[in-house]
Motif scaffolding. Structure first.
Motif, PDB file in Angstrom:
ATOM      1  N   LYS A  31      28.190  36.450  44.822  1.00  8.26           N
ATOM      2  CA  LYS A  31      29.485  36.475  44.152  1.00  8.26           C
ATOM      3  C   LYS A  31      29.941  35.039  43.871  1.00  8.26           C
ATOM      4  O   LYS A  31      29.829  34.168  44.737  1.00  8.26           O
ATOM      5  CB  LYS A  31      30.527  37.188  45.020  1.00  8.26           C
ATOM      6  N   ILE A  32      30.450  34.796  42.681  1.00  7.12           N
ATOM      7  CA  ILE A  32      30.871  33.453  42.305  1.00  7.12           C
ATOM      8  C   ILE A  32      32.004  32.967  43.196  1.00  7.12           C
ATOM      9  O   ILE A  32      32.106  31.786  43.511  1.00  7.12           O
ATOM     10  CB  ILE A  32      31.276  33.412  40.818  1.00  7.12           C
ATOM     11  N   GLU A  33      32.850  33.889  43.650  1.00  7.00           N
ATOM     12  CA  GLU A  33      33.929  33.519  44.570  1.00  7.00           C
ATOM     13  C   GLU A  33      33.410  33.254  45.975  1.00  7.00           C
ATOM     14  O   GLU A  33      34.132  32.700  46.813  1.00  7.00           O
ATOM     15  CB  GLU A  33      34.980  34.633  44.597  1.00  7.00           C
ATOM     16  N   GLY A  34      32.194  33.659  46.245  1.00  2.04           N
ATOM     17  CA  GLY A  34      31.570  33.373  47.523  1.00  2.04           C
ATOM     18  C   GLY A  34      32.041  34.262  48.659  1.00  2.04           C
ATOM     19  O   GLY A  34      32.441  35.410  48.456  1.00  2.04           O
ATOM     20  N   ILE A  35      32.000  33.699  49.864  1.00  2.00           N
ATOM     21  CA  ILE A  35      32.303  34.433  51.089  1.00  2.00           C
ATOM     22  C   ILE A  35      33.568  33.895  51.728  1.00  2.00           C
ATOM     23  O   ILE A  35      33.709  32.685  51.938  1.00  2.00           O
ATOM     24  CB  ILE A  35      31.133  34.324  52.089  1.00  2.00           C
ATOM     25  N   SER A  36      34.467  34.793  52.033  1.00  2.00           N
ATOM     26  CA  SER A  36      35.707  34.430  52.730  1.00  2.00           C
ATOM     27  C   SER A  36      35.439  34.325  54.230  1.00  2.00           C
ATOM     28  O   SER A  36      34.813  35.201  54.822  1.00  2.00           O
ATOM     29  CB  SER A  36      36.775  35.494  52.455  1.00  2.00           C
TER      30      SER A  36
ATOM     31  N   GLY B 135      36.706  29.527  52.490  1.00  2.00           N
ATOM     32  CA  GLY B 135      35.370  30.089  52.474  1.00  2.00           C
ATOM     33  C   GLY B 135      34.336  29.164  51.866  1.00  2.00           C
ATOM     34  O   GLY B 135      34.587  27.968  51.660  1.00  2.00           O
ATOM     35  N   ILE B 136      33.170  29.706  51.563  1.00  2.00           N
ATOM     36  CA  ILE B 136      32.076  28.954  50.959  1.00  2.00           C
ATOM     37  C   ILE B 136      31.578  29.687  49.724  1.00  2.00           C
ATOM     38  O   ILE B 136      31.693  30.915  49.634  1.00  2.00           O
ATOM     39  CB  ILE B 136      30.895  28.738  51.940  1.00  2.00           C
ATOM     40  N   LYS B 137      31.025  28.934  48.783  1.00  2.00           N
ATOM     41  CA  LYS B 137      30.453  29.533  47.582  1.00  2.00           C
ATOM     42  C   LYS B 137      29.372  28.621  47.042  1.00  2.00           C
ATOM     43  O   LYS B 137      29.285  27.432  47.411  1.00  2.00           O
ATOM     44  CB  LYS B 137      31.525  29.765  46.523  1.00  2.00           C
ATOM     45  N   LEU B 138      28.542  29.156  46.159  1.00  2.00           N
ATOM     46  CA  LEU B 138      27.514  28.358  45.512  1.00  2.00           C
ATOM     47  C   LEU B 138      28.153  27.329  44.589  1.00  2.00           C
ATOM     48  O   LEU B 138      29.133  27.623  43.899  1.00  2.00           O
ATOM     49  CB  LEU B 138      26.578  29.249  44.692  1.00  2.00           C
ATOM     50  N   SER B 139      27.591  26.122  44.576  1.00  2.00           N
ATOM     51  CA  SER B 139      27.996  25.122  43.599  1.00  2.00           C
ATOM     52  C   SER B 139      27.301  25.426  42.271  1.00  2.00           C
ATOM     53  O   SER B 139      26.467  26.336  42.190  1.00  2.00           O
ATOM     54  CB  SER B 139      27.598  23.733  44.082  1.00  2.00           C
TER      55      SER B 139
END
Length: 378
Positions: A317-322, A357-361
Motif C-alpha cells: 500500500k502506498i500509504e504503508g503500515i501504521s 508509520g513506514i512506507k516505501l520511498s
C-alpha cells in the motif's frame, strides 16, 4: 458483527493466454452447470466460517467469469445472499474479458447486485494482444466498455500490463492515453511475469524475445505520473483509483483481513487458519457434489508468519503500515520485531518513516521485492 469477504473462482475461459498459469481451462464451459452445483454445495460446507459475519465484498475471478452463462453467476449470488448476511453496500466485482461481454450478461449481473466490473484489456495494441494470446482486439474492449457505460455501470476497472513482447514506451503511452479518455474509475497495471511452463516462458527461453527491466521501470514511472495528473490515487504498488473507488476486496488481502475462497483451488484465511481447495477438477466436482470435503490442507498460521505477511502485504500500500495498526493486531511495537530491518532500509532510502508509520520511498517502489525480503525470516 464481524466482517468477512468472499472470493469465488470460475475456472473457465475461451482460450488460455500465453502468460497464464492460473487454474483455468479453455473450452470447458459445458461443465459449468455441474461446477456451479459443486460450488453451491461447498458454500454450505463452509457456512461455519461465514455465519454471524457480514460479507462486505464478493469477487468473481477466474478464468473468465463472463465466459459462462450468466444464469450460473445469478445462482451463486442468490444462494450466497439466502445463506449468509451480505451487506447492502457490499462491493461485488466480476472479471470480464472483451469479447465475452453482452447486453444480456450485463443486465443480469446488475439485476443480481454486481456493481463493479473489471475488464482485462492488457494492451491497446492489437499486435501485442496477439503475441500474448488474448482473444480480443482493442475494438472489442472499446465495445464492451461503452456497453457497460450505456447500461449504467458506474464502477469500472481496467487491467493493463507492462513488459509485453514487442511493447515500447510509445505504444504503452498510446494505450494509457486511450484508457484515460474513457475515464474508468480504477486502473490495475501489472508487469509481465514469465511463469515456468507457459508458452511465453518457453518463447523467452528460446530467445524469441528479451526482457528489458529498465524499459518496464520507465513504463511504470510514466503510469504513476500520468495517472496522478488525471486525478487517480496511487494507493497500492500496481493499483490506481479515482477518489472513493479503491478496490475494497483487494484491500482485504493487503490488510491481512479474513476472506473465504469458494471454488476449484480457492484459498481462504479465517480464524488464523489458511486452507485451500483441491486443484483437481474431477475431485472437486465429485467430492463436493457428494458432500465430501474439498479442502486439501488446513494450517494454523503462527504469529511470526502473520507478522511477516502483515509487513510485506501492508507495504504494498502506498500509504504503508501504521504503527498503531501493527500494535493493535499483534500487541507489540513494530520496532520490537523489525527495528533493525527498518533502520537498514531507511539508510538505503528504500523506506520512509514518519511518527505514524513506514512506507516505501519512490526508490523503494522500484525495488519493492528487496524491501519485502527484509521482513521474512527476521
Amino acid at each position: 458483527m464481524k466482517k468477512t469477504s468472499v472470493y469465488i473462482h470460475i475456472p473457465f475461459c475461451r482460450q488460455k493466454c500465453h502468460y497464464c498459469d492460473f487454474l483455468s481451462f479453455a473450452g470447458a464451459q459445458a461443465r459449468a452447470e455441474e461446477y456451479t452445483s459443486a460450488l453451491l454445495n461447498e458454500m454450505e460446507a463452509k457456512s461455519d466460517f461465514m455465519k454471524e459475519k457480514e460479507i462486505e465484498t464478493v469477487y468473481f475471478g477466474g478464468g473468465t467469469p463472463s465466459s459462462i452463462d450468466e444464469k450460473f453467476i445469478e445462482k451463486i449470488l442468490t444462494k450466497l445472499r439466502k445463506a449468509q448476511s451480505v451487506s447492502k453496500n457490499a462491493e461485488i466485482t466480476i472479471e470480464l474479458n472483451p469479447g465475452t461481454i453482452t447486453e444480456d450478461k450485463i443486465a443480469l449481473y446488475m439485476e443480481v447486485g454486481i456493481n463493479r466490473f473489471s475488464i482485462g484489456l492488457q494492451s491497446s495494441v492489437d499486435s501485442e494482444l496477439e503475441k500474448i494470446g488474448r482473444i480480443h482486439n482493442y475494438e472489442d474492449f472499446l465495445d464492451g466498455f461503452n456497453l457497460l457505460r450505456k447500461m449504467g455501470a458506474k464502477n469500472i476497472s481496467v487491467d493493463l500490463m507492462t513488459g509485453l513482447p514487442g511493447q515500447s514506451l510509445e505504444s504503452f503511452n498510446e494505450g494509457l492515453e486511450k484508457v484515460f479518455k474513457l475515464d474508468p474509475e480504477h486502473l490495475s497495471c501489472y508487469g509481465l511475469i514469465l511463469e515456468e511452463g507457459t508458452l511465453l516462458w518457453k518463447r523467452h527461453i528460446n530467445k524469441e524475445f528479451e526482457i528489458d527491466d529498465e524499459l518496464e521501470r520507465d513504463m511504470y514511472k510514466l503510469l504513476v505520473s500520468k495517472s496522478r495528473e488525471r486525478g487517480y490515487e496511487h494507493y497500492e504498488i500496481s493499483n490506481f483509483a479515482k477518489p472513493g473507488f479503491r478496490s475494497a476486496h483487494n484491500t482485504v488481502y493487503w490488510n491481512l483481513d479474513e476472506y473465504i475462497g469458494l471454488g476449484l483451488g480457492a484459498h481462504s484465511f479465517a480464524d488464523n487458519l489458511r486452507f485451500s481447495n483441491t486443484a483437481d477438477f474431477e475431485e472437486y466436482v465429485n467430492s463436493s457434489n457428494n458432500n465430501k470435503d474439498v479442502t486439501i490442507n488446513k494450517i494454523l498460521v503462527d504469529r511470526k508468519s502473520l507478522m511477516e505477511e502483515f509487513m510485506f502485504l501492508g507495504l504494498r500500500k502506498i500509504e504503508g503500515i501504521s504503527f498503531q495498526d501493527f500494535k493493535t493486531k499483534f500487541g507489540n511495537d513494530i520496532h520490537d520485531f523489525y527495528g533493525k530491518a527498518i533502520e537498514k532500509l531507511l539508510k538505503q532510502k528504500l523506506l520512509l518513516e514518519s511518527g505514524e508509520g513506514i512506507k516505501l520511498s519512490v526508490k523503494g517502489l522500484d525495488f519493492a521485492n528487496i524491501v519485502f525480503r527484509e521482513f521474512i525470516g527476521e
